[in-house]
Design an enzyme around this catalytic site. Structure first.
Site, PDB file in Angstrom:
ATOM      1  CD  GLN A 176      -2.416   1.134   2.791  1.00 57.32           C
ATOM      2  OE1 GLN A 176      -1.904   0.493   3.716  1.00 57.32           O
ATOM      3  NE2 GLN A 176      -3.472   1.894   2.963  1.00 57.32           N
ATOM      4  CB  SER A 211       3.654  -2.990   5.740  1.00 54.94           C
ATOM      5  OG  SER A 211       3.480  -2.071   6.782  1.00 54.94           O
ATOM      6  CD  GLU A 233      -5.188   0.481   6.997  1.00 52.80           C
ATOM      7  OE1 GLU A 233      -5.503   1.649   6.768  1.00 52.80           O
ATOM      8  OE2 GLU A 233      -4.041   0.027   6.903  1.00 52.80           O
TER       9      GLU A 233
HETATM   10  C1  LIG Z   1       3.975  -0.475  11.669  1.00 44.27           C
HETATM   11  C2  LIG Z   1       3.444   0.484  10.673  1.00 44.27           C
HETATM   12  C3  LIG Z   1       3.086   0.045   9.406  1.00 44.27           C
HETATM   13  C4  LIG Z   1       2.602   0.928   8.448  1.00 44.27           C
HETATM   14  N1  LIG Z   1       2.286   0.449   7.206  1.00 44.27           N
HETATM   15  C5  LIG Z   1       1.902   1.325   6.234  1.00 44.27           C
HETATM   16  C6  LIG Z   1       1.687   0.868   4.887  1.00 44.27           C
HETATM   17  O1  LIG Z   1       1.846  -0.306   4.581  1.00 44.27           O
HETATM   18  N2  LIG Z   1       1.326   1.766   3.954  1.00 44.27           N
HETATM   19  C7  LIG Z   1       1.128   3.075   4.259  1.00 44.27           C
HETATM   20  O2  LIG Z   1       0.766   3.834   3.363  1.00 44.27           O
HETATM   21  N3  LIG Z   1       1.326   3.554   5.520  1.00 44.27           N
HETATM   22  C8  LIG Z   1       1.718   2.708   6.510  1.00 44.27           C
HETATM   23  N4  LIG Z   1       1.950   3.171   7.795  1.00 44.27           N
HETATM   24  C9  LIG Z   1       1.829   4.611   8.043  1.00 44.27           C
HETATM   25  C10 LIG Z   1       0.673   5.024   8.939  1.00 44.27           C
HETATM   26  O3  LIG Z   1      -0.532   4.945   8.262  1.00 44.27           O
HETATM   27  C11 LIG Z   1       0.957   6.453   9.398  1.00 44.27           C
HETATM   28  O4  LIG Z   1       2.112   6.408  10.188  1.00 44.27           O
HETATM   29  C12 LIG Z   1      -0.180   7.016  10.213  1.00 44.27           C
HETATM   30  O5  LIG Z   1      -1.300   7.240   9.408  1.00 44.27           O
HETATM   31  C13 LIG Z   1       0.217   8.327  10.909  1.00 44.27           C
HETATM   32  O6  LIG Z   1       0.807   9.241  10.052  1.00 44.27           O
HETATM   33  P1  LIG Z   1       2.194   9.946  10.435  1.00 44.27           P
HETATM   34  O7  LIG Z   1       3.129   8.883  10.787  1.00 44.27           O
HETATM   35  O8  LIG Z   1       2.541  10.871   9.361  1.00 44.27           O
HETATM   36  O9  LIG Z   1       1.875  10.773  11.757  1.00 44.27           O
HETATM   37  P2  LIG Z   1       1.205  12.233  11.822  1.00 44.27           P
HETATM   38  O10 LIG Z   1      -0.022  12.244  10.979  1.00 44.27           O
HETATM   39  O11 LIG Z   1       2.216  13.258  11.578  1.00 44.27           O
HETATM   40  O12 LIG Z   1       0.769  12.256  13.339  1.00 44.27           O
HETATM   41  C14 LIG Z   1       1.598  12.695  14.429  1.00 44.27           C
HETATM   42  C15 LIG Z   1       0.736  12.768  15.684  1.00 44.27           C
HETATM   43  O13 LIG Z   1      -0.290  13.753  15.490  1.00 44.27           O
HETATM   44  C16 LIG Z   1      -1.567  13.199  15.715  1.00 44.27           C
HETATM   45  N5  LIG Z   1      -2.523  13.834  14.825  1.00 44.27           N
HETATM   46  C17 LIG Z   1      -2.397  14.040  13.486  1.00 44.27           C
HETATM   47  N6  LIG Z   1      -3.500  14.634  13.008  1.00 44.27           N
HETATM   48  C18 LIG Z   1      -4.343  14.810  14.046  1.00 44.27           C
HETATM   49  C19 LIG Z   1      -5.656  15.367  14.201  1.00 44.27           C
HETATM   50  N7  LIG Z   1      -6.344  15.833  13.154  1.00 44.27           N
HETATM   51  N8  LIG Z   1      -6.215  15.344  15.431  1.00 44.27           N
HETATM   52  C20 LIG Z   1      -5.532  14.858  16.491  1.00 44.27           C
HETATM   53  N9  LIG Z   1      -4.304  14.349  16.423  1.00 44.27           N
HETATM   54  C21 LIG Z   1      -3.718  14.311  15.209  1.00 44.27           C
HETATM   55  C22 LIG Z   1      -1.388  11.726  15.405  1.00 44.27           C
HETATM   56  O14 LIG Z   1      -2.394  10.946  16.060  1.00 44.27           O
HETATM   57  C23 LIG Z   1      -0.004  11.456  15.951  1.00 44.27           C
HETATM   58  O15 LIG Z   1      -0.090  11.231  17.324  1.00 44.27           O
HETATM   59  C24 LIG Z   1       2.449   2.298   8.771  1.00 44.27           C
HETATM   60  C25 LIG Z   1       2.783   2.743  10.050  1.00 44.27           C
HETATM   61  C26 LIG Z   1       3.282   1.871  10.991  1.00 44.27           C
HETATM   62  C27 LIG Z   1       3.653   2.375  12.346  1.00 44.27           C
END
Ligand SMILES: Cc1cc2nc3c(=O)[nH]c(=O)nc-3n(C[C@H](O)[C@H](O)[C@H](O)COP(=O)(O)OP(=O)(O)OC[C@H]3O[C@@H](n4cnc5c(N)ncnc54)[C@H](O)[C@@H]3O)c2cc1C
Lengths: 398, 396
Positions: B115, B150, B233
């Site tokens: 993805q 992933s 998902e």
């Molecule tokens: C083990 C693992 C596997 C993954 N696998 C995939 C994959 O296969 N494909 C893929 O595309 N992605 C994948 N991801 C990515 C995952 O979807 C993102 O990490 C996740 O959506 C959060 O985005 P970010 O890391 O940019 O954090 P951010 O969006 O920057 O968030 C940082 C912090 O801010 C908070 N936050 C952000 N916006 C808001 C809001 N509006 N209100 C309140 N709080 C908020 C979040 O909750 C978090 O605590 C994976 C992540 C992990 C950890």
């Protein structure tokens, strides 16, 4: 992401073998249950409005007997657990739980749990046909005379004793003396079912208005279910059952009571959530609904999640009781511990998220908090039920 | 047809299939391909695409029958993203040619899907993604960077969301593709995680050429398609309830029973609370499953993952304390690239760390709370400044 989905897929096949062992009963609501809910709700919405419930707590008759008669005989709530042979509806704890949810939603002052659940369960266990018939008809109510804080897993220490027969008594006459503090649903009861020590230890029946019975209303934390202190002074009684059968009847009744109280707590938590949600959607501060602030939105989300979990626990307990499932003891301990915590959370959040208005006497929030906290203390606290669980699932204490 | 008749009919079909394809002697790939062609892969899929258009719950009958015969599997554990997310997306938004081309190798495991959604600048705010796709005749040229992908290291295809029109508001200028991961210009680099290994990757896309026939949905419809993918998902449910103590709590219960010398009153209280919560969440999962099967999908699904993430973390945390000195040791920090995520298989220290990802992957717990509050409880949406402006003019 997806890890979750993926883990689920992985386990799917390994679970095949385990699936048979983990068959769970129907945890949803059947159509008949939903119909019953609607019937009860429509009566309560009309007759147990927040204003009416609040007003009644300050009158001498804190129980709404008129409302109870309607629910008992017209809707048929009184005889739900009583077999048709005894004039009841021959339904089960699943249906009774739905009624409890609705009563909890309205914090309605009716003796459903005391009479139609606890007393009824005791009488069913003891097979007291004549009284079951009366209760099923909804004309009279009964209460099991044990303190409301009794813990289902622990035999309540009887505080009533068999007294010597009076001089003019026929042989075989029983008389009871003693007192029981803090009995729920005893104030409106016509009959008191009294566990008493002596030879034999037994469960006895006393007319609530018999000579020598004194019922003193207690100024209760929760005035929507006002407790009573009972005193008995040589009251003439009928023996309903003795020895182990009597003990079993009391234990069964208390367990049923705890399970149904959990359903009441679920309904309470859910309604408190509904009311509070409606409020924060229309209350403006800082030129926007307070419900638009994320700090509150997240609290609501957690609250809602807690209610979904409580519902699963409560439904499972009701289903286990209905089916006489061997997992019943675990189910009841789970339900009462989880639903107690959820109801108290709901009462607290309801006040806090309403702000000042939530702290006033006119607003129903305090009724929800008081009923939540009282019911959490009643029939085994969350802690007591977790301790019971520890023994049941082999997780012994330190 | 009653449920029982349906089940009996399916069992008969499987037996018939097995009589023609001996699971003991048929080569695995040949076996699963034939199973797909017989409509016994996923029976809720349409005829001709591995299924028979039956209700979803009928699938467990088929799986159980094949499992009982010791039949080779399509190794679903290696392709969770493909089976759980890509397949329903292709079914819902792909055209006939794409369904025919992609679904069979996806189901048999010949194509592993990953993805390609998240980017360095677009996580929770996925619609902010910047990977550009520019049309050039009958194909597209893609440039950008994806992250946290992933299984990208074992994948041959990916769900890819790109920006095709930066002048439109963020949700409007997106387009979705099923991209060939072996195309020139796709570079996958491992991204090591807190547990020591690398389940996920960074994926760099440099002048990657994608034929227009690999576009899923219309140009500019990428957000709707991606939302469809994400909905799948969040349905974090297996087909059956795990048995009691079947999840993480089982490890802790076992440790507690085996080590009386480690018991304290405080740990006992925590253990009981978590045991009860885990058991109740198991029941809640079953209730959800029953509602889905009865065609009354409740909103409870959105809450299930919140509970799951919190419980996993709290139980894993307790477990380390139940271990005494062993809690100070770790199995292995060596960097390697596993085929699939394994939440439970390794030691307690691994579970402690891996569970921290549970509240981030698949939508963070904060985002899930927003979703519950807005979509289930009807609370007002977050105040947003980014919805109607052209994407290119947004602050970042
Ligand atoms: C083990 C693992 C596997 C993954 N696998 C995939 C994959 O296969 N494909 C893929 O595309 N992605 C994948 N991801 C990515 C995952 O979807 C993102 O990490 C996740 O959506 C959060 O985005 P970010 O890391 O940019 O954090 P951010 O969006 O920057 O968030 C940082 C912090 O801010 C908070 N936050 C952000 N916006 C808001 C809001 N509006 N209100 C309140 N709080 C908020 C979040 O909750 C978090 O605590 C994976 C992540 C992990 C950890």
């Amino acid at each position: 992401m997806t890890e979750v989905t993926r883990a689920a897929d992985v386990t799917e096949q390994a679970e095949d073998a385990a699936a048979a062992r983990s068959r769970l009963p129907d945890l949803t609501y059947t159509e008949a249950e939903t119909d019953l809910r609607s019937a009860v709700r429509s009566v309560l919405e009309e007759r147990a409005t927040a204003a009416a419930v609040l007003a009644r707590t300050e009158t001498p008759d804190t129980y709404d007997i008129g409302l109870w008669r309607t629910l008992a005989s017209q809707v048929g709530c009184a005889g739900l657990l009583i077999p048709e042979a005894h004039g009841g509806a021959g339904a089960s704890f699943r249906e009774a739980a739905v009624v409890c949810e609705e009563i909890g939603r309205a914090v309605a002052p009716v003796p459903f749990i005391g009479s139609a659940v606890i007393a009824t369960a005791a009488l069913l266990e003891l097979g007291v046909a004549d009284l079951l018939g009366q209760l099923a008809a909804g004309a009279t109510t009964a209460a099991l005379a044990v303190p409301f804080e009794s813990v289902p897993m622990v035999r309540p220490e009887p505080t009533v004793r068999l007294a010597g027969p009076g001089a003019s008594d026929q042989p075989g006459t029983y008389r009871l003396t003693g007192s029981v503090k803090g009995v729920a649903d005893a104030l409106p009861a016509d009959w008191l079912i009294i566990p008493a020590d002596g030879v034999p230890y037994g469960v006895y029946l006393v007319a609530a208005d018999a000579e020598g019975v004194r019922r003193t209303p207690v100024t209760s934390l929760d005035m929507t279910r006002q407790l009573a202190d009972l005193e008995l002074d040589g009251v003439q009684a009928r023996l309903l059952g003795a020895g182990p059968a009597a003990e079993k009847a009391v234990a069964t009744a208390l367990r049923a009571g705890a399970a149904m109280l959990a359903a009441e707590q679920l309904g309470l938590a859910e309604r408190a959530l509904d009311i509070t949600l409606a409020y924060v959607k229309q209350r403006y501060q800082f030129a926007r609904p307070v419900g638009s602030f994320q700090a509150l939105k997240h609290r609501f989300a957690d609250w809602w999640v807690a209610v979904t979990q409580a519902r699963a626990a409560s439904r499972y307990a009701a289903a286990c009781l209905a089916a006489d499932d061997p997992d019943m003891a675990v189910a009841v301990a789970l339900a009462k511990s989880v639903c107690s915590d959820t109801a108290v959370l709901a009462g607290q959040e309801m006040i806090q998220l309403h702000g000042g208005i939530g702290f006033t006497w006119e607003h129903p929030a305090h009724l929800y908090l008081k009923r939540a906290k009282s019911s959490a203390l009643a029939l085994g606290t969350a802690d007591r039920h977790r301790a019971a669980l520890a023994a049941l699932v082999n997780l012994p204490p330190a | 047809m009653s449920e029982a008749d349906l089940a009996e009919g399916l069992r008969a079909q499987v037996r018939e299939f097995l009589s023609q394809h001996d699971p003991a002697t048929t080569e695995r790939l040949e076996f699963v391909r034939a199973r797909f062609d017989a409509g016994l892969a996923w029976v809720h899929y349409p005829v001709g695409l591995g299924g028979q258009g039956l209700p979803r719950i009928a699938q467990k009958v088929v799986d159980a029958e094949f499992a009982a015969a010791g039949a080779p599997t399509n190794r679903p554990e290696r392709n969770g993203i493909g089976l759980g997310m890509a397949a329903p997306t292709i079914l819902a938004f792909g055209d006939d040619e794409q369904r025919a081309r992609w679904l069979k190798p996806l189901w048999t495991g010949e194509d592993i899907w990953c993805q390609l959604f998240s980017e360095p600048g677009a996580g929770s705010d996925l619609a902010n993604l910047a990977t550009r796709a520019v049309r050039d005749g009958d194909h597209w040229v893609v440039n950008g960077q994806k992250v946290w992908t992933s299984s990208a290291h074992i994948a041959s295809r990916a769900m890819l969301v790109t920006r095709t029109d930066p002048d439109l508001p963020k949700h409007k200028g997106l387009t979705y593709f099923g991209v060939d991961m072996t195309s020139p210009g796709v570079e996958v680099r491992p991204l090591r995680q807190a547990t020591g290994e690398a389940e996920f990757n960074e994926v760099f896309l440099t002048d990657v050429v994608i034929p227009d026939t690999d576009r899923i949905g219309e140009v500019g419809q990428g957000w709707q398609v991606a939302t469809g993918t994400l909905m799948n998902e969040r349905v974090a449910l297996g087909a059956f309830a795990l048995p009691r103590e079947g999840g993480m709590i089982g490890f802790s219960a076992k440790t507690w029973r085996e080590h009386p010398e480690r018991r304290t009153a405080g740990l006992h209280d925590r253990l009981l609370r978590l045991w009860a919560a885990a058991e109740v969440s198991r029941l809640a999962g079953e209730r959800l499953r029953q509602q889905l099967a009865a065609g009354q999908p409740g909103p409870e699904g959105s809450g299930a993952k919140l509970v799951y993430a919190r419980l996993n973390q709290e139980i894993a945390d307790l477990q380390l304390e139940l271990l005494g000195g062993d809690g100070l040791r770790y199995s292995d920090w060596t960097m390697h690239r596993p085929d699939s995520a394994d939440f439970y298989g390794r030691d307690s220290g691994y579970r402690y760390l891996r569970s921290k990802g549970n509240s981030i992957e698949g939508g963070t717990s904060e985002i899930l709370r927003n979703i519950v509050a807005e979509r289930v409880l009807g609370l007002p949406p977050e105040i947003r400044l980014d919805k109607d402006k052209p994407w290119k003019d947004l602050p970042r």
